[in-house]
Design a protein around this motif. Sequence first.
Motif, PDB file in Angstrom:
ATOM      1  N   VAL A   1      42.662  16.588  54.351  1.00 13.81           N
ATOM      2  CA  VAL A   1      41.864  15.380  54.230  1.00 13.81           C
ATOM      3  C   VAL A   1      42.004  14.848  52.814  1.00 13.81           C
ATOM      4  O   VAL A   1      41.953  15.611  51.844  1.00 13.81           O
ATOM      5  CB  VAL A   1      40.379  15.662  54.529  1.00 13.81           C
ATOM      6  CG1 VAL A   1      39.552  14.392  54.381  1.00 13.81           C
ATOM      7  CG2 VAL A   1      40.222  16.217  55.931  1.00 13.81           C
ATOM      8  N   GLY A   2      42.189  13.530  52.695  1.00 14.65           N
ATOM      9  CA  GLY A   2      42.333  12.922  51.384  1.00 14.65           C
ATOM     10  C   GLY A   2      41.289  11.854  51.138  1.00 14.65           C
ATOM     11  O   GLY A   2      40.490  11.539  52.020  1.00 14.65           O
ATOM     12  N   ARG A   3      41.302  11.311  49.962  1.00  9.93           N
ATOM     13  CA  ARG A   3      40.341  10.292  49.565  1.00  9.93           C
ATOM     14  C   ARG A   3      40.339   9.123  50.542  1.00  9.93           C
ATOM     15  O   ARG A   3      41.366   8.722  51.045  1.00  9.93           O
ATOM     16  CB  ARG A   3      40.682   9.766  48.172  1.00  9.93           C
ATOM     17  CG  ARG A   3      39.583   8.919  47.563  1.00  9.93           C
ATOM     18  CD  ARG A   3      39.990   8.423  46.197  1.00  9.93           C
ATOM     19  NE  ARG A   3      40.954   7.330  46.286  1.00  9.93           N
ATOM     20  CZ  ARG A   3      41.504   6.740  45.228  1.00  9.93           C
ATOM     21  NH1 ARG A   3      41.212   7.151  44.024  1.00  9.93           N
ATOM     22  NH2 ARG A   3      42.358   5.749  45.382  1.00  9.93           N
ATOM     23  N   GLY A   4      39.171   8.601  50.811  1.00  6.99           N
ATOM     24  CA  GLY A   4      39.055   7.504  51.760  1.00  6.99           C
ATOM     25  C   GLY A   4      38.890   7.993  53.182  1.00  6.99           C
ATOM     26  O   GLY A   4      38.826   7.202  54.118  1.00  6.99           O
ATOM     27  N   GLY A   5      38.799   9.333  53.357  1.00  6.08           N
ATOM     28  CA  GLY A   5      38.613   9.861  54.696  1.00  6.08           C
ATOM     29  C   GLY A   5      39.882   9.895  55.514  1.00  6.08           C
ATOM     30  O   GLY A   5      39.848  10.106  56.724  1.00  6.08           O
ATOM     31  N   ALA A   6      41.029   9.694  54.877  1.00  5.40           N
ATOM     32  CA  ALA A   6      42.288   9.781  55.611  1.00  5.40           C
ATOM     33  C   ALA A   6      42.448  11.218  56.104  1.00  5.40           C
ATOM     34  O   ALA A   6      42.304  12.160  55.351  1.00  5.40           O
ATOM     35  CB  ALA A   6      43.458   9.413  54.709  1.00  5.40           C
ATOM     36  N   VAL A   7      42.702  11.370  57.363  1.00  4.66           N
ATOM     37  CA  VAL A   7      42.901  12.696  57.932  1.00  4.66           C
ATOM     38  C   VAL A   7      44.378  12.855  58.272  1.00  4.66           C
ATOM     39  O   VAL A   7      44.933  12.068  59.033  1.00  4.66           O
ATOM     40  CB  VAL A   7      42.042  12.898  59.198  1.00  4.66           C
ATOM     41  CG1 VAL A   7      42.291  14.264  59.807  1.00  4.66           C
ATOM     42  CG2 VAL A   7      40.566  12.744  58.857  1.00  4.66           C
ATOM     43  N   ILE A   8      45.006  13.840  57.694  1.00  6.05           N
ATOM     44  CA  ILE A   8      46.426  14.073  57.933  1.00  6.05           C
ATOM     45  C   ILE A   8      46.546  15.293  58.842  1.00  6.05           C
ATOM     46  O   ILE A   8      46.026  16.356  58.547  1.00  6.05           O
ATOM     47  CB  ILE A   8      47.161  14.349  56.611  1.00  6.05           C
ATOM     48  CG1 ILE A   8      46.759  13.314  55.554  1.00  6.05           C
ATOM     49  CG2 ILE A   8      48.656  14.357  56.813  1.00  6.05           C
ATOM     50  CD1 ILE A   8      47.031  11.894  55.925  1.00  6.05           C
ATOM     51  N   VAL A   9      47.232  15.118  59.948  1.00  2.00           N
ATOM     52  CA  VAL A   9      47.325  16.164  60.948  1.00  2.00           C
ATOM     53  C   VAL A   9      48.772  16.630  61.070  1.00  2.00           C
ATOM     54  O   VAL A   9      49.659  15.831  61.354  1.00  2.00           O
ATOM     55  CB  VAL A   9      46.852  15.647  62.325  1.00  2.00           C
ATOM     56  CG1 VAL A   9      46.862  16.768  63.343  1.00  2.00           C
ATOM     57  CG2 VAL A   9      45.468  15.031  62.219  1.00  2.00           C
ATOM     58  N   ALA A  10      49.013  17.902  60.835  1.00  2.00           N
ATOM     59  CA  ALA A  10      50.351  18.451  61.052  1.00  2.00           C
ATOM     60  C   ALA A  10      50.433  18.980  62.473  1.00  2.00           C
ATOM     61  O   ALA A  10      49.578  19.734  62.918  1.00  2.00           O
ATOM     62  CB  ALA A  10      50.631  19.573  60.068  1.00  2.00           C
TER      63      ALA A  10
END
Length: 244
Positions: free
Chosen positions: A67-76
């Motif tokens: 999870v990064g700033r701004g609530g971006a959710v990165i899914v592998a």
Amino acid sequence: LGASVSVDGRVMACGAPKYAHTSTGAVFVYVDVASADGGSAEYWSHRATLVPAAAGSQSQVGQKVAVGRGGAVIVATTLKVKLGGVVVYYADNATHPWASTTWIEQQTLEPFVSGGKVATFGAMVIEWPLLLVSHTGCIDAGCVAVYDLDSAEGFAAPIQMLEGQAFTTTSAAQFGAGIALGTFADGTRLLAVGAPADNGVAAESGAVYVFRPDINGTWVLATRLGPGVDEALGLHLGSSVAVT
């Protein structure tokens, strides 16, 4: 649930690669409601279940999450039928992501294929605006891909590839098994990349490669950390790394 967990502020992402009884997998997004409302009690509310459009049986979505700033959710994901990929989601409320009820699937980053060999995901980390994804089973010795999440194009843009074969002592070094990115008070950054099967001192003694950005923002090798000779054999140094 919990195969991989990442928290950024009030947003938490939890991977569930066995979701849906067919191992399609999913990522469960939780929000710290109490903190958002100014309360003192610990309360996390389930806000979304993310399943990429391309996911299917045995995709095992959620093996890695960040999870990064701004609530971006990165899914592998592995998305075996589609050769795998990293799926990027953004909260529909970028200003207050903890208020979001929807995360929008924006982009899929394709895996690397070299010599007919498909990438095996090793680790993933976000230190805004950078996304780093390692592939321990692609290109000799492994590699780490660096993306800019805040690019002018409005999506994750590749900016550099660190190939393990340029640094490690063996093609089976598993360069990228562990990665960590730290930002210091003066704004400088440090990237640590583990290669637990490196043979620098003894068979599979392992190593950690430390990189710093040059004046152009390109990551260059600063130093290599290895174990002492007396304790080196099979140590697997670099299986996981952390920077603070």
